[in-house]
Design an enzyme around this catalytic site. Structure first.
Site, mmCIF file in Angstrom:
data_model
loop_
_atom_site.group_PDB
_atom_site.id
_atom_site.type_symbol
_atom_site.label_atom_id
_atom_site.label_comp_id
_atom_site.label_asym_id
_atom_site.label_seq_id
_atom_site.Cartn_x
_atom_site.Cartn_y
_atom_site.Cartn_z
ATOM 1 N N ASN A 144 9.136 25.158 6.627
ATOM 2 C CA ASN A 144 8.764 26.045 5.523
ATOM 3 C C ASN A 144 8.379 25.123 4.261
ATOM 4 O O ASN A 144 8.495 25.687 3.290
ATOM 5 C CB ASN A 144 9.693 26.869 5.356
ATOM 6 C CG ASN A 144 11.233 26.612 5.115
ATOM 7 O OD1 ASN A 144 11.319 25.298 4.772
ATOM 8 N ND2 ASN A 144 12.135 27.361 4.776
ATOM 9 N N ARG A 166 5.370 29.553 0.681
ATOM 10 C CA ARG A 166 5.716 29.569 1.958
ATOM 11 C C ARG A 166 4.763 30.691 2.568
ATOM 12 O O ARG A 166 4.271 30.664 3.698
ATOM 13 C CB ARG A 166 7.060 30.101 2.355
ATOM 14 C CG ARG A 166 8.188 28.800 2.113
ATOM 15 C CD ARG A 166 9.620 29.136 1.742
ATOM 16 N NE ARG A 166 10.584 27.930 1.810
ATOM 17 C CZ ARG A 166 11.596 28.179 1.626
ATOM 18 N NH1 ARG A 166 12.045 29.321 1.089
ATOM 19 N NH2 ARG A 166 12.509 27.134 1.359
ATOM 20 N N GLU A 217 22.357 19.171 -6.981
ATOM 21 C CA GLU A 217 21.113 18.465 -6.391
ATOM 22 C C GLU A 217 20.684 17.593 -7.242
ATOM 23 O O GLU A 217 20.212 16.551 -6.592
ATOM 24 C CB GLU A 217 20.164 19.612 -5.851
ATOM 25 C CG GLU A 217 20.913 20.606 -4.800
ATOM 26 C CD GLU A 217 19.913 21.717 -4.618
ATOM 27 O OE1 GLU A 217 20.226 22.432 -3.502
ATOM 28 O OE2 GLU A 217 18.878 21.940 -5.129
ATOM 29 N N TYR A 255 22.380 19.380 2.337
ATOM 30 C CA TYR A 255 22.483 20.581 3.068
ATOM 31 C C TYR A 255 23.956 20.886 3.588
ATOM 32 O O TYR A 255 24.117 21.745 4.473
ATOM 33 C CB TYR A 255 21.504 20.796 4.477
ATOM 34 C CG TYR A 255 20.002 21.087 4.060
ATOM 35 C CD1 TYR A 255 19.742 22.281 3.268
ATOM 36 C CD2 TYR A 255 19.140 20.197 4.326
ATOM 37 C CE1 TYR A 255 18.599 22.339 2.930
ATOM 38 C CE2 TYR A 255 17.734 20.517 4.035
ATOM 39 C CZ TYR A 255 17.460 21.748 3.465
ATOM 40 O OH TYR A 255 16.230 21.818 3.065
ATOM 41 N N LYS A 289 8.935 18.935 1.485
ATOM 42 C CA LYS A 289 9.717 18.507 2.925
ATOM 43 C C LYS A 289 8.323 17.784 3.654
ATOM 44 O O LYS A 289 7.340 17.598 3.281
ATOM 45 C CB LYS A 289 10.119 19.735 3.631
ATOM 46 C CG LYS A 289 11.192 20.634 2.809
ATOM 47 C CD LYS A 289 11.642 21.580 3.801
ATOM 48 C CE LYS A 289 12.955 22.424 3.122
ATOM 49 N NZ LYS A 289 13.328 23.714 4.001
ATOM 50 N N THR A 312 13.124 32.567 2.414
ATOM 51 C CA THR A 312 13.348 31.536 3.437
ATOM 52 C C THR A 312 12.302 31.359 4.638
ATOM 53 O O THR A 312 11.839 30.341 5.148
ATOM 54 C CB THR A 312 14.758 31.259 3.864
ATOM 55 O OG1 THR A 312 15.713 31.328 2.527
ATOM 56 C CG2 THR A 312 15.247 30.403 4.842
ATOM 57 N N HIS A 352 11.619 23.137 -0.578
ATOM 58 C CA HIS A 352 13.159 23.365 -0.801
ATOM 59 C C HIS A 352 13.095 23.656 -2.381
ATOM 60 O O HIS A 352 12.452 23.019 -3.147
ATOM 61 C CB HIS A 352 13.990 22.148 -0.603
ATOM 62 C CG HIS A 352 15.507 22.350 -1.270
ATOM 63 N ND1 HIS A 352 16.330 23.344 -0.807
ATOM 64 C CD2 HIS A 352 15.604 21.817 -2.350
ATOM 65 C CE1 HIS A 352 17.481 23.141 -1.559
ATOM 66 N NE2 HIS A 352 17.153 22.571 -2.698
HETATM 67 P P1 DAT Z 1 16.224 28.231 1.648
HETATM 68 O O1 DAT Z 1 15.400 26.729 1.958
HETATM 69 O O2 DAT Z 1 15.203 29.257 1.209
HETATM 70 O O3 DAT Z 1 17.156 27.866 0.385
HETATM 71 P P2 DAT Z 1 18.550 27.987 3.042
HETATM 72 O O4 DAT Z 1 19.135 27.476 2.194
HETATM 73 O O5 DAT Z 1 19.384 29.254 3.738
HETATM 74 O O6 DAT Z 1 17.179 28.618 2.846
HETATM 75 O O7 DAT Z 1 18.519 27.165 4.528
HETATM 76 C C1 DAT Z 1 17.805 26.057 4.265
HETATM 77 C C2 DAT Z 1 16.792 25.648 5.225
HETATM 78 O O8 DAT Z 1 17.271 25.649 6.664
HETATM 79 C C3 DAT Z 1 15.607 26.400 5.250
HETATM 80 O O9 DAT Z 1 14.591 26.355 4.271
HETATM 81 C C4 DAT Z 1 15.173 26.427 6.619
HETATM 82 C C5 DAT Z 1 16.536 26.228 7.356
HETATM 83 N N1 DAT Z 1 16.901 27.513 7.882
HETATM 84 C C6 DAT Z 1 17.540 28.549 7.421
HETATM 85 N N2 DAT Z 1 17.846 29.358 7.970
HETATM 86 C C7 DAT Z 1 17.302 29.123 9.221
HETATM 87 C C8 DAT Z 1 17.145 29.799 10.519
HETATM 88 N N3 DAT Z 1 17.846 31.128 10.740
HETATM 89 N N4 DAT Z 1 16.538 29.389 11.616
HETATM 90 C C9 DAT Z 1 16.219 28.061 11.429
HETATM 91 N N5 DAT Z 1 16.290 27.227 10.165
HETATM 92 C C10 DAT Z 1 16.547 27.934 9.135
HETATM 93 MG MG MG Z 2 18.822 26.726 0.200
#
Ligand code: DAT
Ligand code: MG
Length: 148
Positions: A112, A102, A126, A49, A9, A91, A115
Site C-alpha cells: 500500500n 493509496r 516514530e 511496527y 515504502k 489502510t 506509511h
Molecule cells: P496503516 O498503515 O494504515 O496505519 P496499520 O498500522 O493497521 O495500517 O498496519 C500497518 C501496515 O500493515 C499496513 O499499512 C499494511 C499492513 N496490514 C495492516 N492490516 C493488514 C491486513 N489485514 N493484511 C495484510 N496487511 C495488513
Molecule cells: Mg499504522
C-alpha cells in the site's frame, strides 16, 4: 507546529512514486522538515511496527518494508497527522477513495505504498526512532501564504 512521520515504502520507491507523493504534500502546504533514503533492517522494522507484533501479517509486513529502500520524511503543518492520513487513504487500498495516494496508486493492502503516523503521539515516537539525531529547524518563506 504539528509533525508527522511519512514513509514511502519499497513499492512506492520501486514504482517511481517518490516525486508524486512529495509533490502532494508540498502542494497541500505542508513543509518538509526531514528526509532520508535508506534500507532498514529486520530489527528496525519490527521496532517501527512493534504494536502489530503477533498479527498474522506481521512477518510478511516486515519482509516487505525491508525488501528495498524507503524514503523516510517528517512533514510539518497544522493538523498534518490527521490530514496526512486522509491524503494516504484507508489502510486497505480497496477502501481508499480515489484522490488519495493509496486510492490512486495501490491495489493490495500488503503493497500500500506509504506509511503515515496515526496520532500525534505515535508521530513523536516514530520521528524519534527514525531521526534520532533530530531534525533541521527552518521556517519556510511560504508560511504567510499558507497560514493567516
Ligand atoms: P496503516 O498503515 O494504515 O496505519 P496499520 O498500522 O493497521 O495500517 O498496519 C500497518 C501496515 O500493515 C499496513 O499499512 C499494511 C499492513 N496490514 C495492516 N492490516 C493488514 C491486513 N489485514 N493484511 C495484510 N496487511 C495488513
Ligand atoms: Mg499504522
Amino acid at each position: 507546529m504539528e509533525l508527522s512521520f511519512i514513509m514511502i515504502k519499497p513499492d512506492g520507491v520501486q514504482r517511481g512514486l517518490v516525486g508524486e507523493i512529495i509533490s502532494r504534500f508540498e502542494r497541500k502546504g505542508f513543509i518538509l522538515k526531514a528526509l532520508k533514503f535508506l534500507q532498514i533492517e529486520k530489527s528496525f522494522a519490527e521496532k517501527h511496527y512493534e504494536d502489530l507484533a503477533g498479527k498474522p501479517f506481521f512477518d510478511g509486513l516486515v519482509e516487505y518494508v525491508t525488501s528495498g529502500p524507503v524514503v523516510a520524511m517528517v512533514w510539518c503543518g497544522n493538523g498534518v497527522v490527521l490530514t496526512g492520513r486522509k491524503m494516504l487513504g484507508a489502510t486497505k487500498p480497496a477502501d481508499s477513495a480515489p484522490g488519495t495516494i493509496r486510492g490512486d496508486f495501490a491495489v493490495d493492502v500488503g503493497r500500500n505504498v506509504i506509511h503515515g503516523s496515526d496520532s500525534v503521539e505515535s508521530a513523536q515516537k516514530e520521528i524519534a526512532l527514525w531521526f534520532p539525531d533530530g531534525i533541521t529547524e527552518w521556517r519556510s518563506s511560504l508560511h504567510s501564504w499558507i497560514y493567516e
